[in-house]
Motif scaffolding. Structure first.
Motif, mmCIF file in Angstrom:
data_model
loop_
_atom_site.group_PDB
_atom_site.id
_atom_site.type_symbol
_atom_site.label_atom_id
_atom_site.label_comp_id
_atom_site.label_asym_id
_atom_site.label_seq_id
_atom_site.Cartn_x
_atom_site.Cartn_y
_atom_site.Cartn_z
ATOM 1 N N GLU A 22 3.141 -2.396 16.110
ATOM 2 C CA GLU A 22 3.593 -3.303 15.067
ATOM 3 C C GLU A 22 2.472 -4.248 14.647
ATOM 4 O OE1 GLU A 22 8.273 -3.466 16.450
ATOM 5 O OE2 GLU A 22 6.944 -5.151 16.867
ATOM 6 N N GLU A 23 1.681 -4.689 15.637
ATOM 7 C CA GLU A 23 0.570 -5.571 15.302
ATOM 8 C C GLU A 23 -0.437 -4.851 14.412
ATOM 9 O OE1 GLU A 23 -2.949 -8.189 17.444
ATOM 10 O OE2 GLU A 23 -1.766 -6.782 18.604
ATOM 11 N N MET A 24 -0.728 -3.601 14.721
ATOM 12 C CA MET A 24 -1.685 -2.845 13.925
ATOM 13 C C MET A 24 -1.172 -2.654 12.499
ATOM 14 S SD MET A 24 -4.263 -2.460 15.779
ATOM 15 C CE MET A 24 -5.166 -1.322 14.723
ATOM 16 N N SER A 25 0.143 -2.372 12.342
ATOM 17 C CA SER A 25 0.680 -2.149 10.994
ATOM 18 C C SER A 25 0.613 -3.410 10.150
ATOM 19 C CB SER A 25 2.119 -1.629 11.068
ATOM 20 O OG SER A 25 2.994 -2.640 11.502
ATOM 21 N N SER A 26 0.659 -4.579 10.812
ATOM 22 C CA SER A 26 0.594 -5.821 10.050
ATOM 23 C C SER A 26 -0.788 -6.046 9.461
ATOM 24 C CB SER A 26 0.984 -7.006 10.942
ATOM 25 O OG SER A 26 -0.038 -7.269 11.894
ATOM 26 N N LEU A 27 -1.804 -5.333 9.956
ATOM 27 C CA LEU A 27 -3.165 -5.470 9.453
ATOM 28 C C LEU A 27 -3.465 -4.496 8.315
ATOM 29 C CD1 LEU A 27 -5.025 -5.775 12.885
ATOM 30 C CD2 LEU A 27 -4.236 -7.620 11.381
ATOM 31 N N ILE A 28 -2.550 -3.581 8.069
ATOM 32 C CA ILE A 28 -2.769 -2.568 7.027
ATOM 33 C C ILE A 28 -2.511 -3.183 5.657
ATOM 34 C CG2 ILE A 28 -1.947 -0.369 6.114
ATOM 35 C CD1 ILE A 28 -1.293 0.370 9.062
ATOM 36 N N ARG A 29 -3.438 -2.936 4.737
ATOM 37 C CA ARG A 29 -3.348 -3.514 3.394
ATOM 38 C C ARG A 29 -3.298 -2.382 2.360
ATOM 39 N NH1 ARG A 29 -7.400 -5.591 5.991
ATOM 40 N NH2 ARG A 29 -8.991 -4.704 4.605
ATOM 41 N N LEU A 30 -2.298 -2.408 1.496
ATOM 42 C CA LEU A 30 -2.171 -1.475 0.371
ATOM 43 C C LEU A 30 -2.458 -2.255 -0.901
ATOM 44 C CD1 LEU A 30 -1.344 1.137 -1.077
ATOM 45 C CD2 LEU A 30 1.035 0.443 -0.815
ATOM 46 N N ARG A 31 -3.485 -1.853 -1.647
ATOM 47 C CA ARG A 31 -3.876 -2.565 -2.857
ATOM 48 C C ARG A 31 -3.807 -1.646 -4.072
ATOM 49 N NH1 ARG A 31 -9.611 -4.921 -1.883
ATOM 50 N NH2 ARG A 31 -9.851 -2.994 -0.701
ATOM 51 N N LEU A 32 -3.361 -2.197 -5.185
ATOM 52 C CA LEU A 32 -3.339 -1.514 -6.471
ATOM 53 C C LEU A 32 -4.321 -2.248 -7.368
ATOM 54 C CD1 LEU A 32 0.532 -1.098 -6.852
ATOM 55 C CD2 LEU A 32 -1.096 0.483 -5.803
ATOM 56 N N LEU A 33 -5.396 -1.571 -7.738
ATOM 57 C CA LEU A 33 -6.505 -2.228 -8.443
ATOM 58 C C LEU A 33 -6.653 -1.670 -9.860
ATOM 59 C CD1 LEU A 33 -9.059 -2.091 -5.498
ATOM 60 C CD2 LEU A 33 -7.648 -4.037 -6.170
ATOM 61 N N PRO A 34 -7.046 -2.494 -10.841
ATOM 62 C CA PRO A 34 -7.472 -3.889 -10.661
ATOM 63 C C PRO A 34 -6.321 -4.866 -10.462
ATOM 64 C CG PRO A 34 -7.603 -3.290 -12.976
ATOM 65 C CD PRO A 34 -7.262 -2.028 -12.238
ATOM 66 N N ARG A 35 -5.068 -4.434 -10.706
ATOM 67 C CA ARG A 35 -3.915 -5.301 -10.503
ATOM 68 C C ARG A 35 -2.672 -4.425 -10.420
ATOM 69 N NH1 ARG A 35 -6.269 -5.485 -15.165
ATOM 70 N NH2 ARG A 35 -5.171 -4.792 -17.039
ATOM 71 N N ALA A 36 -1.633 -4.988 -9.819
ATOM 72 C CA ALA A 36 -0.397 -4.225 -9.626
ATOM 73 C C ALA A 36 0.413 -4.093 -10.907
ATOM 74 C CB ALA A 36 0.458 -4.873 -8.544
ATOM 75 N N ARG A 37 0.206 -4.992 -11.865
ATOM 76 C CA ARG A 37 0.912 -4.929 -13.150
ATOM 77 C C ARG A 37 -0.076 -4.473 -14.212
ATOM 78 N NH1 ARG A 37 5.567 -7.143 -15.528
ATOM 79 N NH2 ARG A 37 5.345 -7.774 -17.714
ATOM 80 N N CYS A 38 0.248 -3.418 -14.932
ATOM 81 C CA CYS A 38 -0.672 -2.843 -15.911
ATOM 82 C C CYS A 38 0.135 -2.200 -17.027
ATOM 83 C CB CYS A 38 -1.584 -1.809 -15.247
ATOM 84 S SG CYS A 38 -0.698 -0.362 -14.605
ATOM 85 N N PHE A 39 -0.557 -1.719 -18.042
ATOM 86 C CA PHE A 39 0.123 -0.958 -19.085
ATOM 87 C C PHE A 39 0.486 0.431 -18.566
ATOM 88 C CE2 PHE A 39 -2.050 -3.895 -22.145
ATOM 89 C CZ PHE A 39 -0.888 -4.388 -22.716
ATOM 90 N N PHE A 40 1.537 1.004 -19.157
ATOM 91 C CA PHE A 40 2.014 2.331 -18.771
ATOM 92 C C PHE A 40 0.896 3.370 -18.839
ATOM 93 C CE2 PHE A 40 3.807 6.478 -19.596
ATOM 94 C CZ PHE A 40 4.961 6.540 -18.832
#
Length: 428
Positions: A22-40
């Protein structure tokens, strides 16, 4: 928006215990670049960090369409030596697709049931895709939501019910003047029109059918000509003329508008037919075209329950169909013709080949053409779910549209850029 599935533990635990995982999973980062909100129609880069070196994980995507139907996809990845997965660089090892496909999780979204089209015809709400990272046994390690917006800031959306016109008008922010485009769809959809408005076009979206097609015995071109006139009356529209974009049955209407409406300066024709189809076509209360004959006995029914319609449309050049043939060579419009070579709804390639032969025989050079090997009938703005087959609202078959998913997705990316360049060159 980033969320791991467990809070960080308060004590450090020994490797091998549940709390250590559980500690290891808390260090995992999922990123959507350049931002999570974008045009379709914009790509995003999906990156995962904090995994173990060479750890195998499953990436999943999930979205719900306007009818409430759930679409999902998944792909297996192996982290690099630094514990990172980057969909722009790393290949999927299996699942909904294989290989390096940065947007594969989106275009491979599918419903569990067969013959489902992802309905996203309204522009006001974003297309939301939940992307998650899972351990091999399925436990969620991290999750993020990708909001894919259709309507940009400042773009206005106005429902239009004026005379024969029943559609939606999209207008970019700013004083203008802007080029104008009539977006014709077989059935009403706002998606393509809204996205073009984001690019600086005033766009009126119209559907060929506003009622059940079974009740339709004739179609009048006047309604779409009225749409052209309506666009030109808009205060933010420039004076150079109007563009028309169309696909499938509406491509015939678009090419006819190019003949009868002198203000149509540019026409995008996608996977159309060289003849009028379904019911007779009228203009100013006079029949101008009969309907192409459809031979139901030549429909090919597949084991999945889908039907291939390609061979059931009879030859537009045959004597019995001459009254349905569209005289596109009479138009002064600039054309962008597009044909998918794996179209199984109708033979777009052969239709386009014949149209170009006729234009060349007349000495015409007011056109360019693009062919897409491996693409199917349903060419749309990019990064939406690829549709293999779905109910055909006009012919009432569960229609197999054709296309190999990877090639089709690439064609949509290329075509969308091509359409914008074409309209800007012809209308600006």
């Amino acid at each position: 928006m980033l969320r791991s599935n467990q809070d960080s533990p308060r004590i450090r635990c020994q490797p091998g215990s549940r709390s250590y995982s559980e500690e290891m999973s808390s260090l995992i980062r999922l990123r959507l670049l350049p931002r999570a909100r974008c045009f379709f129609d914009e790509p995003v880069q999906v990156k995962v960090a904090g995994l173990r070196s060479r750890q195998a994980v499953t990436m999943r995507a999930r979205s719900t369409d306007e009818r409430g139907v759930v679409f999902s996809s998944s792909a297996t990845y192996r982290a690099d030596d630094g514990g990172e997965v980057d969909l722009n660089r790393h290949p999927s090892l299996g699942g909904s697709y294989v290989g390096v496909e940065p947007m594969g999780l989106l275009w491979s979204l599918r419903a569990e049931a067969l013959h489902q089209y992802f309905e996203k015809g309204k522009a006001l709400e974003p297309h939301v895709v939940t992307i998650s990272v899972h351990e091999e046994e399925g436990r969620v390690l991290a999750e993020a939501a990708n909001e894919r917006v259709l309507l940009g800031d400042g773009v206005t959306r106005l429902s239009v019910n004026e005379g024969n016109i029943n559609g939606v008008l999209f207008t970019p922010p700013g004083p203008g003047p802007f080029p104008a485009v009539l977006d014709l769809n077989t059935f009403m959809s706002e998606k393509r029109a809204a996205l073009l408005a984001n690019k600086g076009f005033v766009v009126l979206a119209l559907g060929i059918f506003n009622v059940n097609p079974e009740t339709v015995t004739e179609i009048h071109l006047d309604r779409f000509k009225d749409g052209i006139d309506f666009l030109q009356r808009q205060p933010k529209v420039g004076s150079k003329g109007v563009g028309v974009i169309s696909r499938s049955m509406s491509a015939g209407i678009a090419s006819l508008l190019s003949v009868f409406a002198r203000d149509v300066k540019a026409c995008v024709w996608i996977n159309g037919c060289g003849a009028n189809f379904f019911v007779p076509l009228y203009y100013k209360n006079k029949q101008i075209l009969s309907s192409l004959i459809f031979d139901h006995s030549k429909v090919i029914h597949t084991e999945s329950g889908g039907s291939i319609l390609k061979y059931a449309f009879t030859n537009p050049l045959a004597e019995e169909n001459k009254g349905s043939l569209i005289s596109v060579e009479q138009a002064k419009t600039q054309f962008l013709f597009v044909a998918s070579e794996d179209d199984l709804c109708w033979d777009s390639k052969t239709n386009l080949d014949e149209i170009m032969k006729r234009l060349k025989r007349q000495g015409k050079d007011n056109f360019e053409s693009v062919y897409y090997p491996g693409a199917g009938h349903m060419l749309e703005p990019p990064y939406g779910p690829f549709c293999t087959s779905s109910p055909n609202g006009v012919l009432k078959y569960k229609t197999v549209w054709g296309g190999e998913p990877r090639a089709h997705a690439a064609a949509e990316v290329h075509l969308w850029k091509k359409i914008q360049e074409f309209f800007k060159a012809q209308l600006s």
